[in-house]
Design a protein around this motif. Structure first.
Motif, PDB file in Angstrom:
ATOM      1  N   TRP A 165      48.726  41.817  43.508  1.00 44.21           N
ATOM      2  CA  TRP A 165      47.620  40.877  43.693  1.00 44.21           C
ATOM      3  C   TRP A 165      48.162  39.461  43.897  1.00 44.21           C
ATOM      4  O   TRP A 165      47.718  38.745  44.811  1.00 44.21           O
ATOM      5  N   PHE A 195      47.524  37.519  47.226  1.00 45.59           N
ATOM      6  CA  PHE A 195      46.715  36.312  47.083  1.00 45.59           C
ATOM      7  C   PHE A 195      47.386  35.123  47.762  1.00 45.59           C
ATOM      8  O   PHE A 195      46.728  34.281  48.365  1.00 45.59           O
ATOM      9  N   TYR A 224      34.902  32.209  35.204  1.00 45.39           N
ATOM     10  CA  TYR A 224      36.345  32.284  35.042  1.00 45.39           C
ATOM     11  C   TYR A 224      36.760  32.066  33.584  1.00 45.39           C
ATOM     12  O   TYR A 224      36.013  31.484  32.787  1.00 45.39           O
ATOM     13  N   ARG A 240      37.901  27.686  38.037  1.00 45.43           N
ATOM     14  CA  ARG A 240      38.343  28.394  39.245  1.00 45.43           C
ATOM     15  C   ARG A 240      39.232  29.564  38.853  1.00 45.43           C
ATOM     16  O   ARG A 240      39.688  29.680  37.712  1.00 45.43           O
ATOM     17  N   PHE A 241      39.504  30.405  39.832  1.00 48.04           N
ATOM     18  CA  PHE A 241      40.333  31.599  39.639  1.00 48.04           C
ATOM     19  C   PHE A 241      41.764  31.216  39.284  1.00 48.04           C
ATOM     20  O   PHE A 241      42.385  30.382  39.958  1.00 48.04           O
ATOM     21  N   ASP A 248      42.367  35.234  35.072  1.00 44.20           N
ATOM     22  CA  ASP A 248      41.405  36.164  35.664  1.00 44.20           C
ATOM     23  C   ASP A 248      42.123  37.314  36.362  1.00 44.20           C
ATOM     24  O   ASP A 248      41.708  38.473  36.260  1.00 44.20           O
ATOM     25  N   ILE A 277      35.359  39.905  40.078  1.00 45.94           N
ATOM     26  CA  ILE A 277      36.592  39.169  40.336  1.00 45.94           C
ATOM     27  C   ILE A 277      37.371  39.828  41.474  1.00 45.94           C
ATOM     28  O   ILE A 277      37.934  39.157  42.351  1.00 45.94           O
ATOM     29  N   LYS A 281      35.668  38.946  44.793  1.00 46.87           N
ATOM     30  CA  LYS A 281      35.790  37.546  45.200  1.00 46.87           C
ATOM     31  C   LYS A 281      37.229  37.138  45.527  1.00 46.87           C
ATOM     32  O   LYS A 281      37.443  36.287  46.396  1.00 46.87           O
ATOM     33  N   HIS A 282      38.206  37.734  44.840  1.00 43.72           N
ATOM     34  CA  HIS A 282      39.544  37.153  44.883  1.00 43.72           C
ATOM     35  C   HIS A 282      40.683  38.124  45.174  1.00 43.72           C
ATOM     36  O   HIS A 282      41.823  37.682  45.301  1.00 43.72           O
ATOM     37  N   ARG A 283      40.402  39.407  45.282  1.00 42.92           N
ATOM     38  CA  ARG A 283      41.493  40.343  45.595  1.00 42.92           C
ATOM     39  C   ARG A 283      41.514  40.589  47.084  1.00 42.92           C
ATOM     40  O   ARG A 283      40.608  41.220  47.645  1.00 42.92           O
TER      41      ARG A 283
END
Length: 261
Positions: A24, A28, A187, A192-193, A197, A244, A247-249
């Motif tokens: 990740w 990312f 979070y 923010r991430f 997280d 999560i 949104k972010h992976r």
């Protein structure tokens, strides 16, 4: 250690929440890397020769080897600053790293122990999860080795009826934690991430089955595994993990090259 112009090799188990943390972080930050997948059990000799340890993840950059998900992420963050995983604020950074440590040390071992308490009862499915990208001969050989490998895994993870019951309670505590501690923006350390997280979501992923190719349970699933997922499905912490991930992976998944036995 310089990473400029060097090929990054991530030595991993395909389905592993500690390895997922590193995958990740690399994805990312859009860091190009090669993933080398090992088979749990037969991996021992190669991994010990490489890093002097018995577990993955291991990141090799040229002649430098780094073992352990937290140390690897620290190296990645130091060399690839954008987008950041560590908060700029010192207090928030301390909090984010404390969350990572809590999930690394207290929750992740419980997730692994409880999950494998179920998977070891489904040898064909376990083999499919761990060896699906290997050549046919390797898959067949690994399947034949399962009785011995399952005994080793059970011993190494200290799996028995009592330890699995304790591990299940720890998983619920981890889900309770993220549900209770996520702030107004959703979070765990600031607005923010961050690595907090990432670590919590990745390490809880095997209980939450996030819809990402690297960690989603393959279909068809045995009834035992469906029951495992149903145990946590309605928990608000599971909803947080899946959110999560959504949104972010990054959905980009690098091709795996199975060059290790």
């Amino acid at each position: 250690m310089s990473m400029d112009g060097e090929r990054l090799e991530l030595h991993q188990f395909p389905y592993s929440h500690y390895n997922e943390k590193v995958r990740w972080a690399l994805d990312f930050k859009s860091v190009s890397h090669k993933r080398i997948s090992h088979l749990p059990g037969p991996h021992m000799a190669a991994v010990r020769k490489l890093a002097g340890v018995s577990e993955t993840p291991i990141l090799r950059v040229g002649g430098v080897v780094v073992a352990g998900s937290a140390d690897i992420i620290d190296v990645i963050e130091d060399h690839y600053r954008e987008p950041p995983l560590y908060p700029a604020d010192a207090a928030q950074r301390k909090s984010a790293l404390a969350v990572q440590t809590f999930f690394d040390e207290e929750i992740a071992p419980a997730v692994r122990r409880a999950l494998f308490g179920e998977l070891l009862k489904e040898p064909a499915y376990l083999c499919r999860m761990l060896a699906s990208e290997k050549p046919l001969f390797t898959r067949l050989s690994y399947r034949a080795m399962q009785p011995a490998i399952r005994q080793v895994m059970r011993r190494m993870m200290e799996i028995d009826e009592n330890s699995v019951a304790i591990a299940r309670r720890a998983i619920r505590a981890g889900l309770d934690h993220v549900a209770a501690e996520a702030g107004p923006e959703g979070y765990l350390a600031g607005d923010r991430f961050t690595v907090a997280d990432l670590a919590a979501a990745a390490l809880l992923a095997p209980a939450c089955n996030p819809p990402h190719p690297d960690m989603e349970f393959p279909q068809p699933r045995p009834a035992r595994i469906d029951a495992w997922l149903n145990e946590w499905a309605d928990h608000p912490g599971t909803a947080w993990v899946r959110s999560i991930y959504a949104k972010h992976r990054p959905q980009r998944v690098l091709p795996l090259r199975a060059t290790a036995d």
